[in-house]
Design an enzyme around this catalytic site. Structure first.
Site, PDB file in Angstrom:
ATOM      1  N   HIS A 287      -1.518   9.230  -1.549  1.00 31.12           N
ATOM      2  CA  HIS A 287      -0.378   8.379  -1.187  1.00 31.12           C
ATOM      3  C   HIS A 287      -0.348   8.196   0.321  1.00 31.12           C
ATOM      4  O   HIS A 287      -0.651   9.136   1.059  1.00 31.12           O
ATOM      5  CB  HIS A 287       0.937   9.015  -1.660  1.00 31.12           C
TER       6      HIS A 287
ATOM      7  N   ASP B 224       2.134   7.409 -10.343  1.00 25.17           N
ATOM      8  CA  ASP B 224       1.403   6.758 -11.427  1.00 25.17           C
ATOM      9  C   ASP B 224       0.610   7.728 -12.299  1.00 25.17           C
ATOM     10  O   ASP B 224       0.048   7.330 -13.310  1.00 25.17           O
ATOM     11  CB  ASP B 224       0.446   5.701 -10.849  1.00 25.17           C
TER      12      ASP B 224
HETATM   13  C1  SDX Z   1       1.970   3.492  -5.697  1.00 22.43           C
HETATM   14  O1  SDX Z   1       3.410   3.081  -1.027  1.00 22.43           O
HETATM   15  C2  SDX Z   1       4.154   3.371  -2.034  1.00 22.43           C
HETATM   16  O2  SDX Z   1       5.251   3.847  -1.897  1.00 22.43           O
HETATM   17  C3  SDX Z   1       3.557   3.035  -3.376  1.00 22.43           C
HETATM   18  C4  SDX Z   1       4.253   3.625  -4.602  1.00 22.43           C
HETATM   19  C5  SDX Z   1       5.616   3.030  -4.863  1.00 22.43           C
HETATM   20  O3  SDX Z   1       6.461   3.682  -5.447  1.00 22.43           O
HETATM   21  O4  SDX Z   1       5.791   1.855  -4.501  1.00 22.43           O
HETATM   22  O5  SDX Z   1       4.395   5.036  -4.462  1.00 22.43           O
HETATM   23  C6  SDX Z   1       3.429   3.360  -5.895  1.00 22.43           C
HETATM   24  O6  SDX Z   1       1.346   2.512  -5.338  1.00 22.43           O
HETATM   25  C7  SDX Z   1       1.271   4.813  -5.904  1.00 22.43           C
HETATM   26  C8  SDX Z   1      -0.219   4.808  -5.560  1.00 22.43           C
HETATM   27  C9  SDX Z   1      -1.053   4.342  -6.757  1.00 22.43           C
HETATM   28  N1  SDX Z   1      -2.462   4.208  -6.423  1.00 22.43           N
HETATM   29  C10 SDX Z   1      -3.415   5.047  -6.842  1.00 22.43           C
HETATM   30  O7  SDX Z   1      -3.157   6.054  -7.507  1.00 22.43           O
HETATM   31  C11 SDX Z   1      -4.812   4.672  -6.484  1.00 22.43           C
HETATM   32  C12 SDX Z   1      -5.568   5.861  -5.924  1.00 22.43           C
HETATM   33  N2  SDX Z   1      -5.012   6.204  -4.622  1.00 22.43           N
HETATM   34  C13 SDX Z   1      -5.493   5.592  -3.490  1.00 22.43           C
HETATM   35  O8  SDX Z   1      -6.461   4.650  -3.463  1.00 22.43           O
HETATM   36  C14 SDX Z   1      -4.813   5.881  -2.160  1.00 22.43           C
HETATM   37  O9  SDX Z   1      -4.471   7.224  -2.096  1.00 22.43           O
HETATM   38  C15 SDX Z   1      -3.605   4.988  -1.829  1.00 22.43           C
HETATM   39  C16 SDX Z   1      -3.946   3.508  -1.992  1.00 22.43           C
HETATM   40  C17 SDX Z   1      -2.433   5.312  -2.711  1.00 22.43           C
HETATM   41  C18 SDX Z   1      -3.216   5.231  -0.352  1.00 22.43           C
HETATM   42  O10 SDX Z   1      -4.211   4.718   0.479  1.00 22.43           O
HETATM   43  P1  SDX Z   1      -4.319   5.015   2.066  1.00 22.43           P
HETATM   44  O11 SDX Z   1      -3.092   5.594   2.579  1.00 22.43           O
HETATM   45  O12 SDX Z   1      -4.837   3.753   2.656  1.00 22.43           O
HETATM   46  O13 SDX Z   1      -5.432   6.138   2.122  1.00 22.43           O
HETATM   47  P2  SDX Z   1      -6.984   5.932   2.209  1.00 22.43           P
HETATM   48  O14 SDX Z   1      -7.478   5.144   1.059  1.00 22.43           O
HETATM   49  O15 SDX Z   1      -7.316   5.407   3.587  1.00 22.43           O
HETATM   50  O16 SDX Z   1      -7.519   7.404   2.060  1.00 22.43           O
HETATM   51  C19 SDX Z   1      -7.427   8.365   3.123  1.00 22.43           C
HETATM   52  C20 SDX Z   1      -8.400   9.472   2.797  1.00 22.43           C
HETATM   53  C21 SDX Z   1      -9.804   8.938   2.550  1.00 22.43           C
HETATM   54  O17 SDX Z   1     -10.698   9.997   2.860  1.00 22.43           O
HETATM   55  P3  SDX Z   1     -11.547   9.946   4.252  1.00 22.43           P
HETATM   56  O18 SDX Z   1     -12.335   8.684   4.213  1.00 22.43           O
HETATM   57  O19 SDX Z   1     -10.540  10.009   5.331  1.00 22.43           O
HETATM   58  O20 SDX Z   1     -12.410  11.193   4.140  1.00 22.43           O
HETATM   59  O21 SDX Z   1      -8.006  10.110   1.574  1.00 22.43           O
HETATM   60  C22 SDX Z   1      -9.004   9.878   0.562  1.00 22.43           C
HETATM   61  C23 SDX Z   1      -9.822   8.693   1.072  1.00 22.43           C
HETATM   62  O22 SDX Z   1     -11.096   8.691   0.538  1.00 22.43           O
HETATM   63  N3  SDX Z   1      -8.284   9.520  -0.670  1.00 22.43           N
HETATM   64  C24 SDX Z   1      -8.726   9.754  -1.890  1.00 22.43           C
HETATM   65  C25 SDX Z   1      -7.744   9.243  -2.755  1.00 22.43           C
HETATM   66  N4  SDX Z   1      -6.757   8.721  -2.022  1.00 22.43           N
HETATM   67  C26 SDX Z   1      -7.094   8.899  -0.740  1.00 22.43           C
HETATM   68  N5  SDX Z   1      -9.847  10.319  -2.340  1.00 22.43           N
HETATM   69  C27 SDX Z   1     -10.003  10.383  -3.679  1.00 22.43           C
HETATM   70  N6  SDX Z   1      -9.083   9.906  -4.580  1.00 22.43           N
HETATM   71  C28 SDX Z   1      -7.960   9.343  -4.121  1.00 22.43           C
HETATM   72  N7  SDX Z   1      -7.069   8.869  -4.982  1.00 22.43           N
END
Ligand code: SDX
Length: 379
Positions: free
Chosen positions: A261, A315
């Site tokens: 998140h 989710d």
């Molecule tokens: C919702 O924003 C809100 O409030 C949204 C929400 C709401 O109520 O409205 O809470 C609802 O959208 C929940 C999120 C649902 N999405 C997912 O479950 C999809 C999987 N999660 C992600 O792709 C991710 O965590 C996000 C999109 C939710 C957040 O993305 P960010 O903040 O842009 O983070 P990022 O993708 O830049 O990741 C930062 C680091 C990375 O590692 P490094 O490159 O720094 O080594 O964290 C890692 C990412 O690879 N990472 C994950 C991960 N999420 C982040 N690694 C593996 N699995 C994951 N799910």
């Protein structure tokens, strides 16, 4: 003005001031208008919470009754909307159907009066009332059945389950569904809410505001993740397969759906509540075959990525609850939208209160002073 550093995804950049909700991502705290989500989940109802979000205060008894009656009165949708939806391909995603239908409401209620509180209220009521009816109608019509009319005897959550499953729901199921709606109603300036705010800032109509937000919510990085979680659990298939599956994800650095998140660096408080709700449902209606897989996933992801602040988000467990309530997988995100309409409307109203059109800047990285090459001379 200070020249700000460019931040991909606007991470950490304040884009608005708001009094609607508050998140403390380090401590896992979520409040709507100052009230903790855990308290609202137990003591409030979705419609009361929607009122709180949109109008800023909890309604008194009379205000709540009036609001609930207005919603009940506006639940029906015009036969032209139903006819339009009947023409949608049954293979189309329900989120696309919802986005198109929400936008189509603007055709019927086109008299915009954004400075009139009565207009704001009626538009908010219409959207809250009709969106569940449209989601349920598409579900029945894509199977070749007639849509079921709303049942005035039932409250908001029970009526949706009734329209969807063509029978009155079990009271525990209806109450749990209502809590799910409260949990999903609002979450500060997330992607779909930001979309709603940008659209609102042009002073367009509220149906366009909600339609743009629905389109944004649909993506797998946002609301669409709840559907992807179930697809992932199905693919994993057994508890023994969890570790090999996740090892592959870690190796390929792919995103694990339902985890991570932008704001929370601990387990999302809504995920904790949803997990409890899932367990309540399993106790009464039987355990879901994927629950053990989900628990093992959460354990392994925490072990490997907990240090990076990656934990289960809203989710992750919602799909397991919805499955037990008999909601088809591709309706999980529309159900999220039914709830989030409350938050979108609250931000729409707040935006109108102190509006300035959103128009950020960009850092231009392209060519300058290029000349036009006639087509014959191009390679
Ligand atoms: C919702 O924003 C809100 O409030 C949204 C929400 C709401 O109520 O409205 O809470 C609802 O959208 C929940 C999120 C649902 N999405 C997912 O479950 C999809 C999987 N999660 C992600 O792709 C991710 O965590 C996000 C999109 C939710 C957040 O993305 P960010 O903040 O842009 O983070 P990022 O993708 O830049 O990741 C930062 C680091 C990375 O590692 P490094 O490159 O720094 O080594 O964290 C890692 C990412 O690879 N990472 C994950 C991960 N999420 C982040 N690694 C593996 N699995 C994951 N799910």
């Amino acid at each position: 003005m200070n020249v700000c550093e460019y931040k991909p995804g606007l991470e950490g950049i304040p884009a608005a001031q708001s009094s609607i909700s508050y998140v403390d991502g380090k401590q896992g705290i979520l409040e709507y208008r100052g009230i903790r989500i855990e308290e609202l989940a137990v003591k409030s109802t979705f419609l009361e919470t929607a009122y709180l979000l949109i109008w800023g205060e909890l309604p008194n008894k009379e205000e709540l009754e009036t609001f609930e009656n207005e919603i009940r009165y506006h639940r029906r949708i015009k036969y032209r909307i139903r006819d339009m939806m009947k023409c949608f391909p049954e293979t189309g995603h329900p989120m696309d159907a919802l986005q198109a239908s929400a936008a189509a409401l603007g055709l019927f209620y086109s008299k915009r009066a954004l400075d009139n509180p009565a207009y704001i209220r009626e538009a908010a009521v219409r959207l809250l009332a009709k969106i569940p009816t449209m989601v349920a109608a598409f579900q029945l019509m894509r199977k070749g059945n007639d849509a079921v009319k709303p049942n005035d005897e039932l409250d908001y959550a029970a009526n949706f389950l009734y329209m969807l499953n063509e029978r009155e729901p079990d009271p525990l199921a209806a109450r749990i569904f209502d809590i799910c709606l409260t949990l999903h109603a609002e979450h500060t300036i997330n992607a779909s809410t930001f979309s709603a705010m940008v659209t609102a800032s042009t002073l367009t109509d509220p149906y366009a505001v909600v339609a743009s937000a629905v389109g944004t919510l649909a993506g797998p990085l946002h609301g669409g993740a709840n559907e992807e979680v179930i697809t992932m659990l199905e693919e994993i298939g057994s508890v023994e397969n969890v570790r090999p599956y996740l090892d592959r994800c870690f190796e390929e650095k792919s995103k694990i759906m339902g985890f991570g998140h932008r704001v929370y660096k601990v387990k999302d408080p809504r995920a904790t509540i949803l997990q409890e709700l899932a367990e309540q449902l399993f106790e009464k209606f039987g355990r879901d075959q994927y629950y053990d897989i989900a628990i093992e996933m959460e354990r392994v992801v925490e072990e490997r990525l907990g240090e990076k602040g990656i934990y289960a988000n809203v989710d992750f467990y919602s799909g397991l609850v919805y499955r037990k309530l008999g909601i088809p997988t591709d309706l999980f995100t529309p159900v999220f939208a039914i709830a989030r309409v409350a938050g979108w409307l609250a931000h729409w109203k707040e935006q109108l209160g102190e509006n300035r059109i959103f128009r950020p800047t960009q850092i231009y990285r392209g060519r300058r002073d290029a000349s036009y090459t006639p087509i014959k001379e191009r390679m």
